[in-house]
Write an enzyme that holds these catalytic residues in place. Structure first.
Site, PDB file in Angstrom:
ATOM      1  N   HIS A  24       0.851  -1.192   0.000  1.00 23.46           N
ATOM      2  CA  HIS A  24       0.000   0.000   0.000  1.00 23.46           C
ATOM      3  C   HIS A  24       0.883   1.237   0.000  1.00 23.46           C
ATOM      4  CE1 HIS A  24      -3.124   2.850   1.172  1.00 23.46           C
ATOM      5  NE2 HIS A  24      -3.961   1.964   0.663  1.00 23.46           N
ATOM      6  N   ASP A  66      -8.013  -5.514   0.058  1.00 24.01           N
ATOM      7  CA  ASP A  66      -8.483  -6.401  -1.009  1.00 24.01           C
ATOM      8  C   ASP A  66      -8.059  -7.850  -0.834  1.00 24.01           C
ATOM      9  OD1 ASP A  66      -9.813  -4.436  -2.560  1.00 24.01           O
ATOM     10  OD2 ASP A  66      -7.868  -3.651  -3.153  1.00 24.01           O
TER      11      ASP A  66
END
Ligand code: ACO
Length: 427
Positions: A304, A361
């Site tokens: 991320h 996710d």
């Protein structure tokens, strides 16, 4: 006392104000940089650039903190509903019971879409991706309100209208893509239950609302509701900065979300896990491929831009998936595989040294599979969840007294001036 950062260029010193956010975050205001120095900054991917001041969402990537309007996402996922959290994001405060009831009724009242829209849906080729359909339809929705002036929409109604209709359009896209009859929204059902009913009710098998699924779906959407200046939200703000209408700006955000490095990762994770499961590839081999710079393969659902620790949303999602599977006595080989893969990755030096952890996710697809959402609808589910965030961010940017059209600069690296050569004289 005002604080300044000093920049020295070619022997000359310039002072730029330091600005501090409410959580102590520091930034250097370089708005006057080019005017004063003739220089610009270069920050590919904007990893160090604040594009706005915002009072909507706070995240701390080092500590794994995420709060909407100051409230930790953990508390919202546990105690709130998606409708209530949407109200919080849009209005900056939790609603009273009366305000929440009014808001819920408004969402139900606005949930029908114009019958003519079905014609659009019917004409998309059957193999169309639902994200492409949905982003087109959101943009098309504006055409059904010709009475609105672009720059001065009846915004207090436009915002809930979009929130209300998106779930109807998403369910419609699913039904029509399967060749099934469209199910209309029901005024007696809550936001999540209504969506599930539109997705799964059929003349042969009426859908029975399962409160466990409704609770889990509420939490799923709350976890996706906003994430400050990510790729799709920035797209909404950039496109909106040209003063385009809300529908067009949100449609642009949806297009950005579709990408596999962003919201499309939830679909890509399940496809990756499926491939590994079917081919029986050893997890060590998968990790080796992810580390190989000559191989485009990446571990989907990992890494991320902001989180350098475990994504707090992924933590909640994993727990939620575990509880849901245990309560319903479910088994999914892909969930077991995901957990094994996480374990192997989190003990590997490559992932440790780069602070690469599962993101939201990584586990969300296993939940969506468990509630029978087809894989190509996963990113649509993310988009429905992100909508209150996009709308709130768009509204904030429109109301910002410091608002400016988004227009970055560049460092030009092409040829210097050269003369046009007539075609017959070219080598
Ligand atoms: N697998 C393998 N290596 C990775 C991964 C991954 N998933 N993610 C990052 N890396 C490596 C990079 O190759 C880079 O290595 P290097 O320093 O040796 O060059 C290092 O980690 C830093 O990664 P960047 O790509 O520079 O990080 P960035 O912040 O630009 O990218 C992103 C973040 C796009 C999310 C990236 O981690 C990625 O592609 N992840 C997989 C896709 C994904 O899961 N996306 C969903 C993100 S969450 C969301 O948008 C909802």
């Amino acid at each position: 006392m005002a604080e300044y950062a000093t920049l020295e260029i070619e022997g000359k010193k310039y002072k730029f104000p330091i600005i501090t956010g409410s959580e102590g975050e520091k930034g250097i205001d370089i708005s006057a940089l080019r005017r004063q120095t003739g220089y610009i900054t270069l920050d590919t991917g904007y990893g160090n650039t604040g594009s706005c001041k915002s009072s909507i969402t706070f995240m701390d990537g080092e500590k794994g903190i995420l709060r909407y309007r100051g409230i930790p996402v953990e508390q919202l996922a546990e105690y709130s509903t998606f409708t209530e959290t949407s109200y919080l994001l849009l209005n900056g405060k939790l609603p009273t019971r009366n305000e929440l009831n009014k808001f819920s009724v408004m969402l139900n009242d606005l949930s029908l879409v114009h019958e003519d829209m079905q014609t659009f849906f019917q004409n998309f080729p059957r193999a169309s991706h639902p994200m492409g359909i949905l982003s087109s339809m959101v943009n098309a929705l504006r055409s059904f309100y010709p009475e609105l002036k672009d720059e001065d929409d009846d915004i207090e109604k436009t915002m809930p209208r979009l929130l209300a209709k998106i779930r109807t359009m998403a369910a419609m896209a699913f039904k029509i893509s399967r060749g099934y009859k469209v199910v209309y929204p029901r005024p007696d059902l809550s936001y999540c239950a209504n969506f599930l009913n539109m997705m799964f009710d059929s003349p042969v098998k009426p859908y029975e609302v399962d409160p466990d699924v409704v609770k889990a779906l509420n939490a799923f959407w709350i976890l996706h509701a906003d994430h400050e200046q990510n790729c799709s939200t920035s797209a909404v703000r950039v496109v909106g900065s040209g003063r385009v209408n809300l529908y067009a700006a949100v449609s642009a955000g949806m297009a950005a979300l579709w990408g596999p490095l962003h919201g499309g990762a939830n679909q890509a994770v399940i496809e990756m896990l499926n491939d590994i499961h079917k081919s029986g590839t050893k997890l060590k081999k998968v990790i080796e491929r992810a580390k190989d710079k000559n191989d485009p393969f990446r571990l989907m659902g990992f890494g991320h831009r902001v989180y350098k620790t475990y994504d707090p949303r992924a933590k909640i999602m994993k727990k939620m998936v575990d509880n849901y599977f245990a309560k319903n006595k479910l088994e999914d080989p892909l969930l077991n595989l995901a957990k094994e893969l996480e374990e192997v990755a989190l003990t590997d030096e490559y992932f440790i040294s780069r602070n690469l952890y599962p993101n939201v996710d990584f586990y969300s697809g296993t939940f969506l599979r468990a509630i029978n959402i087809p894989t190509n609808m996963f990113t649509v589910m993310f988009a429905i969840g992100r909508l209150p965030g996009w709308i709130s961010q768009w509204k904030e940017s429109i109301d910002d007294p410091d608002w400016k059209i988004s227009r970055p600069r560049q460092i030009y690296t092409g040829p210097t001036e050269q003369q046009f050569v007539l075609i017959d004289e070219r080598e």
